[in-house]
Design a protein around this motif. Structure first.
Motif, PDB file in Angstrom:
ATOM      1  N   ALA A 162       0.845  -1.203   0.000  1.00 27.56           N
ATOM      2  CA  ALA A 162       0.000   0.000   0.000  1.00 27.56           C
ATOM      3  C   ALA A 162       0.880   1.252   0.000  1.00 27.56           C
ATOM      4  O   ALA A 162       0.615   2.208  -0.743  1.00 27.56           O
ATOM      5  CB  ALA A 162      -0.931  -0.006   1.206  1.00 27.56           C
ATOM      6  N   GLY A 163       1.928   1.255   0.801  1.00 28.37           N
ATOM      7  CA  GLY A 163       2.838   2.395   0.828  1.00 28.37           C
ATOM      8  C   GLY A 163       3.507   2.628  -0.510  1.00 28.37           C
ATOM      9  O   GLY A 163       3.633   3.766  -0.968  1.00 28.37           O
ATOM     10  N   ARG A 164       3.921   1.561  -1.152  1.00 26.11           N
ATOM     11  CA  ARG A 164       4.609   1.665  -2.448  1.00 26.11           C
ATOM     12  C   ARG A 164       3.709   2.194  -3.553  1.00 26.11           C
ATOM     13  O   ARG A 164       4.212   2.706  -4.564  1.00 26.11           O
ATOM     14  CB  ARG A 164       5.159   0.296  -2.861  1.00 26.11           C
ATOM     15  N   ALA A 165       2.393   2.074  -3.386  1.00 22.76           N
ATOM     16  CA  ALA A 165       1.463   2.537  -4.423  1.00 22.76           C
ATOM     17  C   ALA A 165       1.500   4.056  -4.570  1.00 22.76           C
ATOM     18  O   ALA A 165       1.041   4.590  -5.583  1.00 22.76           O
ATOM     19  CB  ALA A 165       0.045   2.068  -4.100  1.00 22.76           C
ATOM     20  N   GLY A 166       2.028   4.745  -3.553  1.00 22.75           N
ATOM     21  CA  GLY A 166       2.139   6.190  -3.639  1.00 22.75           C
ATOM     22  C   GLY A 166       0.854   6.936  -3.349  1.00 22.75           C
ATOM     23  O   GLY A 166       0.788   8.155  -3.528  1.00 22.75           O
ATOM     24  N   LYS A 167      -0.164   6.232  -2.921  1.00 22.72           N
ATOM     25  CA  LYS A 167      -1.442   6.851  -2.547  1.00 22.72           C
ATOM     26  C   LYS A 167      -1.487   7.028  -1.038  1.00 22.72           C
ATOM     27  O   LYS A 167      -0.814   6.307  -0.303  1.00 22.72           O
ATOM     28  CB  LYS A 167      -2.619   5.940  -2.957  1.00 22.72           C
ATOM     29  N   PRO A 168      -2.305   7.965  -0.546  1.00 27.36           N
ATOM     30  CA  PRO A 168      -2.509   8.032   0.896  1.00 27.36           C
ATOM     31  C   PRO A 168      -3.056   6.695   1.407  1.00 27.36           C
ATOM     32  O   PRO A 168      -3.795   6.001   0.698  1.00 27.36           O
ATOM     33  CB  PRO A 168      -3.550   9.144   1.068  1.00 27.36           C
ATOM     34  N   VAL A 169      -2.672   6.339   2.630  1.00 25.56           N
ATOM     35  CA  VAL A 169      -3.099   5.078   3.236  1.00 25.56           C
ATOM     36  C   VAL A 169      -3.797   5.384   4.554  1.00 25.56           C
ATOM     37  O   VAL A 169      -3.236   6.052   5.416  1.00 25.56           O
ATOM     38  CB  VAL A 169      -1.903   4.129   3.481  1.00 25.56           C
TER      39      VAL A 169
END
Length: 189
Positions: free
Chosen positions: A142-149
């Motif tokens: 999720a972090g690697r996706a570059g979106k807020p988590v």
């Protein structure tokens, strides 16, 4: 929360300033209230649109930022025969329709690392369900996706223990992380 209690929690977490997170055109943690709401599970596109439109109107009239949330797959249902949602592909199409038609930021749960890449193409924020809030592979992807988590705090976790979940996401270079507390249940007797 009482200011002294909040200060104690910030010291325990070694937080000197509130974290801010940018979801679409909203800044979460800036001191302004934001509401994340919608149907627990996406039952139909029509229902998603009606709920999103109604809640956007209510929040707009109150001057409150609004993020639409509906799950395309409630994989953590108690019963194996309960409706889980339309699934990844159809659910993301519905969420994209809400986003484009109503101009709202959208958020949904991701349950598996394999769901994150397609979900990140549509969602403005990836949400980690409470029961999965310590799953390293899911948090890292999720972090690697570059979106807020948005990590929902597991009922089994002390608030200060959520720092490890946040640290996992931040270890990917993504500092856009928020935590959501589950609704408390009060029982008398």
């Amino acid at each position: 929360k009482h200011p002294k209690r909040l200060a104690v929690e910030r010291r325990r977490l070694h937080v000197t300033q509130p974290n801010v997170c940018h979801i679409a055109n909203l800044t979460i943690g800036s001191g302004e209230l934001a509401v994340i709401a919608g149907p627990c599970v996406a039952e139909s596109l029509d229902l998603c649109m009606k709920v999103a439109e109604h809640l956007a109107g209510v929040c707009g009239s109150l001057g409150i930022a609004y993020i639409f949330k509906a799950s395309y797959d409630k994989a953590n249902r108690s019963s194996g025969t309960s409706y889980r949602g339309p699934g990844l592909q159809a659910g993301l199409k519905w969420l994209e329709a809400v986003k484009k038609t109503l101009g709202l930021p959208v958020l949904s749960d991701v349950h598996e690392a394999a769901q994150i890449a397609p979900a990140a193409q549509v969602l403005d924020c990836l949400q980690i369900p409470a029961f999965l809030c310590r799953q390293t592979d899911l948090l890292l992807e999720a972090g690697r996706a570059g979106k807020p988590v948005n990590i929902k705090k597991g009922q089994f976790m002390a608030p200060w223990d959520m720092k490890t979940a946040v640290d996992k996401v931040r270890s990917t270079g993504n500092d856009e992380v928020i935590l959501t507390e589950m609704n408390p249940v009060c029982v008398n007797g």
